[in-house]
Design a protein around this motif. Structure first.
Motif, PDB file in Angstrom:
ATOM      1  N   UNK A 107       0.819  -1.156   0.071  1.00  0.00           N
ATOM      2  CA  UNK A 107       0.001   0.059  -0.049  1.00  0.00           C
ATOM      3  C   UNK A 107       0.698   1.466  -0.083  1.00  0.00           C
ATOM      4  N   UNK A 108       1.786   1.330   0.922  1.00  0.00           N
ATOM      5  CA  UNK A 108       2.920   2.320   0.810  1.00  0.00           C
ATOM      6  C   UNK A 108       3.497   2.525  -0.445  1.00  0.00           C
ATOM      7  N   UNK A 109       3.840   1.543  -1.247  1.00  0.00           N
ATOM      8  CA  UNK A 109       4.770   1.666  -2.409  1.00  0.00           C
ATOM      9  C   UNK A 109       3.628   2.050  -3.507  1.00  0.00           C
ATOM     10  N   UNK A 110       2.554   1.598  -3.438  1.00  0.00           N
ATOM     11  CA  UNK A 110       1.474   2.067  -4.533  1.00  0.00           C
ATOM     12  C   UNK A 110       0.761   3.267  -4.365  1.00  0.00           C
ATOM     13  N   UNK A 111       0.861   3.857  -3.242  1.00  0.00           N
ATOM     14  CA  UNK A 111       0.289   5.033  -2.825  1.00  0.00           C
ATOM     15  C   UNK A 111       1.090   6.202  -3.289  1.00  0.00           C
ATOM     16  N   UNK A 112       2.431   5.812  -3.720  1.00  0.00           N
ATOM     17  CA  UNK A 112       3.277   6.809  -3.959  1.00  0.00           C
ATOM     18  C   UNK A 112       3.253   8.216  -3.355  1.00  0.00           C
ATOM     19  N   UNK A 113       3.535   8.080  -1.915  1.00  0.00           N
ATOM     20  CA  UNK A 113       3.460   9.253  -0.999  1.00  0.00           C
ATOM     21  C   UNK A 113       2.204   9.839  -0.613  1.00  0.00           C
ATOM     22  N   UNK A 114       1.093   9.092  -0.969  1.00  0.00           N
ATOM     23  CA  UNK A 114      -0.156   9.642  -0.610  1.00  0.00           C
ATOM     24  C   UNK A 114      -0.331   9.785   0.865  1.00  0.00           C
ATOM     25  N   UNK A 115      -0.012   8.640   1.540  1.00  0.00           N
ATOM     26  CA  UNK A 115       0.085   8.407   2.966  1.00  0.00           C
ATOM     27  C   UNK A 115       0.752   9.633   3.852  1.00  0.00           C
ATOM     28  N   UNK A 116       1.970   9.730   3.064  1.00  0.00           N
ATOM     29  CA  UNK A 116       3.086  11.007   3.796  1.00  0.00           C
ATOM     30  C   UNK A 116       2.342  12.157   3.714  1.00  0.00           C
ATOM     31  N   UNK A 117       1.823  12.541   2.228  1.00  0.00           N
ATOM     32  CA  UNK A 117       1.125  13.780   2.064  1.00  0.00           C
ATOM     33  C   UNK A 117      -0.271  14.076   3.144  1.00  0.00           C
ATOM     34  N   UNK A 118      -0.843  13.104   3.173  1.00  0.00           N
ATOM     35  CA  UNK A 118      -2.044  13.012   3.766  1.00  0.00           C
ATOM     36  C   UNK A 118      -1.868  13.261   5.534  1.00  0.00           C
ATOM     37  N   UNK A 119      -0.739  12.565   5.794  1.00  0.00           N
ATOM     38  CA  UNK A 119      -0.531  12.766   7.286  1.00  0.00           C
ATOM     39  C   UNK A 119       0.288  13.907   7.648  1.00  0.00           C
ATOM     40  N   UNK A 120       1.173  14.621   6.756  1.00  0.00           N
ATOM     41  CA  UNK A 120       1.809  15.828   6.899  1.00  0.00           C
ATOM     42  C   UNK A 120       0.803  16.894   6.989  1.00  0.00           C
ATOM     43  N   UNK A 121      -0.501  16.752   6.307  1.00  0.00           N
ATOM     44  CA  UNK A 121      -1.123  17.873   6.292  1.00  0.00           C
ATOM     45  C   UNK A 121      -2.381  17.765   7.445  1.00  0.00           C
ATOM     46  N   UNK A 122      -2.193  16.881   8.313  1.00  0.00           N
ATOM     47  CA  UNK A 122      -3.078  16.910   9.382  1.00  0.00           C
ATOM     48  C   UNK A 122      -2.229  16.854  10.915  1.00  0.00           C
TER      49      UNK A 122
END
Length: 194
Positions: A107-122
């Motif tokens: 999931x982390x590989x496929x999300x291409x940084x989505x998780x990090x971007x979402x988490x950093x925005x919260x």
């Protein structure tokens, strides 16, 4: 004694009519896809158009970009947690834990940084962030505790360790091919065995 399912944290939600729930879910799913394709700064009006809802409907559910980002992040975390609960019922103890870790890395590989971007925005102090940490820790516990009891993995591991290990491998393997990611994960799995 509480079961894993009953111990699972619940996100407080307002009751919604069926059509409102469908719109909400469609907006969140569309926003996730848009964030993956572009980034979290994609115009909200574009998300409303892609979700086939009016801008008013989007803003009624999500009065700000931050509210939509938090909803997408909660949904992503909930999907990961749901997989842990499902795997704990479907597979033997060792296979369930290691399969979930592989799915987290994928999931982390496929999300291409989505998780990090979402988490950093919260905000770290937000209710969403606290909920997501609690949700994942409870889910991982349903896999980790039985594996420890069976003597499969180290007794000193904590759910947060598993989450961090998966996150670390997923992030590091973001630039590796499938075989490279699997190799890193195999090294980690060998390291956590009892």
């Amino acid at each position: 004694m509480a079961t894993a399912e009953s111990a699972r944290p619940i996100w407080p939600e307002r009751p919604m009519r069926a059509d409102a729930r469908r719109n909400y879910d469609r907006i969140v799913d569309t926003a996730r896809d848009a964030f993956l394709e572009h980034d979290i700064d994609v115009p909200l009006d574009d998300i409303a158009k892609r979700a086939h809802v009016g801008a008013g409907t989007l803003y009624r559910h999500f009065p700000s970009r931050a509210a939509l980002i938090e909803a997408v992040y909660r949904e992503e975390v909930t999907r990961l947690a749901d997989r842990a609960y499902a795997l704990s019922k479907e597979l033997p103890v060792e296979e369930a834990l290691f399969t979930w870790l592989r799915e987290q890395v994928r999931w982390l590989r496929e999300s291409s940084g989505l998780a990090m971007a979402l988490k950093s925005a919260i905000e770290d102090t937000s209710m969403t962030f606290a909920y997501c940490k609690q949700e994942l820790r409870a889910a991982v516990s349903t896999l980790l505790t039985p594996a420890q009891a069976a003597g499969i993995v180290r007794a000193d591991l904590e759910p947060v360790d598993m989450m961090r290990l998966g996150h670390g491998v997923g992030t590091a393997a973001g630039h590796a091919d499938e075989a490279g990611a699997e190799r890193l994960l195999t090294i980690v799995l060998d390291g956590i065995r009892a």
